[in-house]
Motif scaffolding. Structure first.
Motif, PDB file in Angstrom:
ATOM      1  N   LYS A   1       0.820  -1.212   0.000  1.00 24.67           N
ATOM      2  CA  LYS A   1       0.000   0.000   0.000  1.00 24.67           C
ATOM      3  C   LYS A   1       0.851   1.259   0.000  1.00 24.67           C
ATOM      4  O   LYS A   1       0.556   2.220  -0.714  1.00 24.67           O
ATOM      5  N   TYR A   2       1.930   1.280   0.810  1.00 24.41           N
ATOM      6  CA  TYR A   2       2.707   2.522   0.814  1.00 24.41           C
ATOM      7  C   TYR A   2       3.563   2.661  -0.443  1.00 24.41           C
ATOM      8  O   TYR A   2       3.825   3.765  -0.905  1.00 24.41           O
ATOM      9  N   ILE A   3       3.977   1.531  -1.025  1.00 24.39           N
ATOM     10  CA  ILE A   3       4.710   1.614  -2.286  1.00 24.39           C
ATOM     11  C   ILE A   3       3.786   2.092  -3.406  1.00 24.39           C
ATOM     12  O   ILE A   3       4.177   2.889  -4.266  1.00 24.39           O
ATOM     13  N   GLN A   4       2.544   1.625  -3.390  1.00 23.04           N
ATOM     14  CA  GLN A   4       1.550   2.100  -4.343  1.00 23.04           C
ATOM     15  C   GLN A   4       1.346   3.610  -4.209  1.00 23.04           C
ATOM     16  O   GLN A   4       1.214   4.334  -5.205  1.00 23.04           O
ATOM     17  N   SER A   5       1.366   4.092  -2.975  1.00 21.68           N
ATOM     18  CA  SER A   5       1.187   5.527  -2.738  1.00 21.68           C
ATOM     19  C   SER A   5       2.392   6.325  -3.218  1.00 21.68           C
ATOM     20  O   SER A   5       2.240   7.464  -3.692  1.00 21.68           O
ATOM     21  N   ILE A   6       3.581   5.756  -3.119  1.00 20.27           N
ATOM     22  CA  ILE A   6       4.767   6.416  -3.669  1.00 20.27           C
ATOM     23  C   ILE A   6       4.620   6.567  -5.182  1.00 20.27           C
ATOM     24  O   ILE A   6       4.960   7.605  -5.763  1.00 20.27           O
ATOM     25  N   LYS A   7       4.079   5.538  -5.840  1.00 17.22           N
ATOM     26  CA  LYS A   7       3.853   5.630  -7.293  1.00 17.22           C
ATOM     27  C   LYS A   7       2.841   6.730  -7.604  1.00 17.22           C
ATOM     28  O   LYS A   7       2.982   7.466  -8.588  1.00 17.22           O
ATOM     29  N   ARG A   8       1.827   6.865  -6.773  1.00 14.01           N
ATOM     30  CA  ARG A   8       0.845   7.937  -6.982  1.00 14.01           C
ATOM     31  C   ARG A   8       1.509   9.308  -6.837  1.00 14.01           C
ATOM     32  O   ARG A   8       1.184  10.243  -7.580  1.00 14.01           O
ATOM     33  N   LEU A   9       2.417   9.431  -5.881  1.00  9.50           N
ATOM     34  CA  LEU A   9       3.144  10.694  -5.730  1.00  9.50           C
ATOM     35  C   LEU A   9       3.977  10.992  -6.969  1.00  9.50           C
ATOM     36  O   LEU A   9       4.083  12.148  -7.397  1.00  9.50           O
ATOM     37  N   LEU A  10       4.568   9.940  -7.527  1.00  8.02           N
ATOM     38  CA  LEU A  10       5.341  10.106  -8.761  1.00  8.02           C
ATOM     39  C   LEU A  10       4.458  10.629  -9.895  1.00  8.02           C
ATOM     40  O   LEU A  10       4.850  11.529 -10.635  1.00  8.02           O
ATOM     41  N   THR A  11       3.279  10.055 -10.019  1.00  6.61           N
ATOM     42  CA  THR A  11       2.357  10.468 -11.064  1.00  6.61           C
ATOM     43  C   THR A  11       1.950  11.928 -10.876  1.00  6.61           C
ATOM     44  O   THR A  11       1.907  12.708 -11.836  1.00  6.61           O
ATOM     45  N   PHE A  12       1.665  12.305  -9.615  1.00  2.00           N
ATOM     46  CA  PHE A  12       1.318  13.695  -9.338  1.00  2.00           C
ATOM     47  C   PHE A  12       2.477  14.632  -9.668  1.00  2.00           C
ATOM     48  O   PHE A  12       2.295  15.672 -10.311  1.00  2.00           O
ATOM     49  N   ALA A  13       3.685  14.253  -9.230  1.00  2.00           N
ATOM     50  CA  ALA A  13       4.857  15.103  -9.463  1.00  2.00           C
ATOM     51  C   ALA A  13       5.090  15.314 -10.950  1.00  2.00           C
ATOM     52  O   ALA A  13       5.407  16.419 -11.396  1.00  2.00           O
ATOM     53  N   GLN A  14       4.907  14.258 -11.736  1.00  2.00           N
ATOM     54  CA  GLN A  14       5.102  14.373 -13.177  1.00  2.00           C
ATOM     55  C   GLN A  14       4.073  15.319 -13.793  1.00  2.00           C
ATOM     56  O   GLN A  14       4.374  16.039 -14.757  1.00  2.00           O
ATOM     57  N   THR A  15       2.868  15.330 -13.242  1.00  2.00           N
ATOM     58  CA  THR A  15       1.822  16.225 -13.728  1.00  2.00           C
ATOM     59  C   THR A  15       2.129  17.680 -13.388  1.00  2.00           C
ATOM     60  O   THR A  15       2.020  18.571 -14.239  1.00  2.00           O
ATOM     61  N   LYS A  16       2.550  17.917 -12.151  1.00  2.00           N
ATOM     62  CA  LYS A  16       2.794  19.290 -11.713  1.00  2.00           C
ATOM     63  C   LYS A  16       4.143  19.824 -12.178  1.00  2.00           C
ATOM     64  O   LYS A  16       4.291  21.006 -12.476  1.00  2.00           O
ATOM     65  N   TYR A  17       5.139  18.942 -12.224  1.00  2.00           N
ATOM     66  CA  TYR A  17       6.490  19.351 -12.606  1.00  2.00           C
ATOM     67  C   TYR A  17       6.975  18.507 -13.784  1.00  2.00           C
ATOM     68  O   TYR A  17       7.832  17.632 -13.615  1.00  2.00           O
ATOM     69  N   PRO A  18       6.429  18.722 -14.975  1.00  2.00           N
ATOM     70  CA  PRO A  18       6.828  17.900 -16.123  1.00  2.00           C
ATOM     71  C   PRO A  18       8.302  18.133 -16.470  1.00  2.00           C
ATOM     72  O   PRO A  18       8.824  19.222 -16.280  1.00  2.00           O
ATOM     73  N   PRO A  19       8.965  17.093 -16.960  1.00  2.00           N
ATOM     74  CA  PRO A  19      10.384  17.237 -17.321  1.00  2.00           C
ATOM     75  C   PRO A  19      10.559  18.018 -18.616  1.00  2.00           C
ATOM     76  O   PRO A  19       9.667  18.023 -19.474  1.00  2.00           O
ATOM     77  N   SER A  20      11.696  18.650 -18.765  1.00  2.00           N
ATOM     78  CA  SER A  20      11.985  19.337 -20.030  1.00  2.00           C
ATOM     79  C   SER A  20      12.277  18.338 -21.147  1.00  2.00           C
ATOM     80  O   SER A  20      12.052  18.609 -22.324  1.00  2.00           O
ATOM     81  N   ASP A  21      12.764  17.171 -20.762  1.00  2.00           N
ATOM     82  CA  ASP A  21      13.071  16.098 -21.714  1.00  2.00           C
ATOM     83  C   ASP A  21      11.933  15.076 -21.671  1.00  2.00           C
ATOM     84  O   ASP A  21      11.746  14.384 -20.670  1.00  2.00           O
ATOM     85  N   VAL A  22      11.163  14.978 -22.744  1.00  2.00           N
ATOM     86  CA  VAL A  22       9.982  14.095 -22.740  1.00  2.00           C
ATOM     87  C   VAL A  22      10.376  12.627 -22.584  1.00  2.00           C
ATOM     88  O   VAL A  22       9.534  11.803 -22.213  1.00  2.00           O
ATOM     89  N   SER A  23      11.620  12.290 -22.855  1.00  2.00           N
ATOM     90  CA  SER A  23      12.045  10.903 -22.701  1.00  2.00           C
ATOM     91  C   SER A  23      12.063  10.492 -21.232  1.00  2.00           C
ATOM     92  O   SER A  23      12.145   9.309 -20.914  1.00  2.00           O
ATOM     93  N   GLN A  24      11.997  11.458 -20.324  1.00  2.00           N
ATOM     94  CA  GLN A  24      12.000  11.163 -18.895  1.00  2.00           C
ATOM     95  C   GLN A  24      10.587  10.974 -18.326  1.00  2.00           C
ATOM     96  O   GLN A  24      10.417  10.760 -17.134  1.00  2.00           O
ATOM     97  N   LEU A  25       9.581  11.058 -19.190  1.00  2.00           N
ATOM     98  CA  LEU A  25       8.226  10.810 -18.745  1.00  2.00           C
ATOM     99  C   LEU A  25       8.022   9.320 -18.496  1.00  2.00           C
ATOM    100  O   LEU A  25       8.561   8.473 -19.224  1.00  2.00           O
ATOM    101  N   MET A  26       7.239   9.000 -17.470  1.00  2.00           N
ATOM    102  CA  MET A  26       6.900   7.606 -17.230  1.00  2.00           C
ATOM    103  C   MET A  26       5.932   7.140 -18.309  1.00  2.00           C
ATOM    104  O   MET A  26       5.113   7.910 -18.810  1.00  2.00           O
ATOM    105  N   GLY A  27       6.013   5.883 -18.638  1.00  2.00           N
ATOM    106  CA  GLY A  27       5.102   5.337 -19.639  1.00  2.00           C
ATOM    107  C   GLY A  27       3.706   5.166 -19.109  1.00  2.00           C
ATOM    108  O   GLY A  27       3.462   5.221 -17.939  1.00  2.00           O
TER     109      GLY A  27
END
Length: 212
Positions: free
Chosen positions: A186-212
């Protein structure tokens, strides 16, 4: 005094890191009241600490996750009312609250400095790469953390980790945390959710660094 210094709990260590010596230092950390924007300044996590001084990572990871969780909460609160009150909006808010609950056991382990070395290393990588907006690398570390060295499901040969040395990387992890432990899952799943949120709010300048 030396013994007491080594025995500092994570809350005290965090207060020292962010210069908070008052009893409300942890409250500021947890609620994000460190500055006028409502979110404390972020301390960057150095991957070298995994080898040189892993004990220092506990307060850094604790602080980084708390901060990201607070940012996510604020993001939810700042949405337009029509989105917040929609079915999808309510579901998103519930997911954020649920993730905070799921992370509590991890916060407890971080406060107690009680994590297996491989879990600490993977969390360090995830939070470092999240901070530097290298989300693909963060996702690789997330997969290594969640899968461990569990046998591959029948018919599955790759799960998104870069093919080069993928099996080698997975084999070094000692525990299949998600598959063996519901609390960890459950907490690892929540870390993944944080990753998804972070990618939404702080997108990378290099699109190759986006999660699939």
């Amino acid at each position: 005094m030396e013994h007491m210094e080594k025995g500092l709990n994570v809350e005290d260590a965090v207060k020292k890191l962010v210069g908070k010596d008052q009893p409300n230092g942890e409250k500021e950390l947890a609620t994000g009241t460190g500055n006028s924007s409502g979110v404390s300044e972020e301390q960057m996590i150095d991957l070298e600490l995994i080898k040189t001084d892993p004990d220092k990572l506990y307060p850094l990871i604790y602080y980084a996750i708390k901060r990201k969780l607070k940012e996510w909460e604020q993001y939810m609160a700042e949405r337009p009312d029509d989105i917040k009150h929609s079915v999808q909006g309510k579901r998103a808010a519930a997911t954020q609250v649920q993730s905070g609950e799921y992370l509590k056991p991890l916060f407890k382990q971080l406060r107690q400095r009680n994590l297996p070395a491989d879990v600490l290393a993977r969390l360090t990588e995830i939070m470092h790469y999240m901070q530097t907006r290298q989300y693909q690398k963060a996702n690789d570390s997330y997969l290594r953390l969640s899968i461990g060295n569990a046998p591959w499901p029948i018919g599955v040969t790759m799960v998104g980790i870069h093919e080069r040395s993928a099996r080698e990387k997975i084999s070094i992890d000692q525990v299949a945390h998600v598959l063996n432990d519901e609390v960890s899952r459950k907490y690892i799943q929540s870390i993944k959710r944080l990753l998804t949120f972070a990618q939404t709010k702080y997108p990378p300048s290099d699109v190759s660094q986006l999660m699939g």
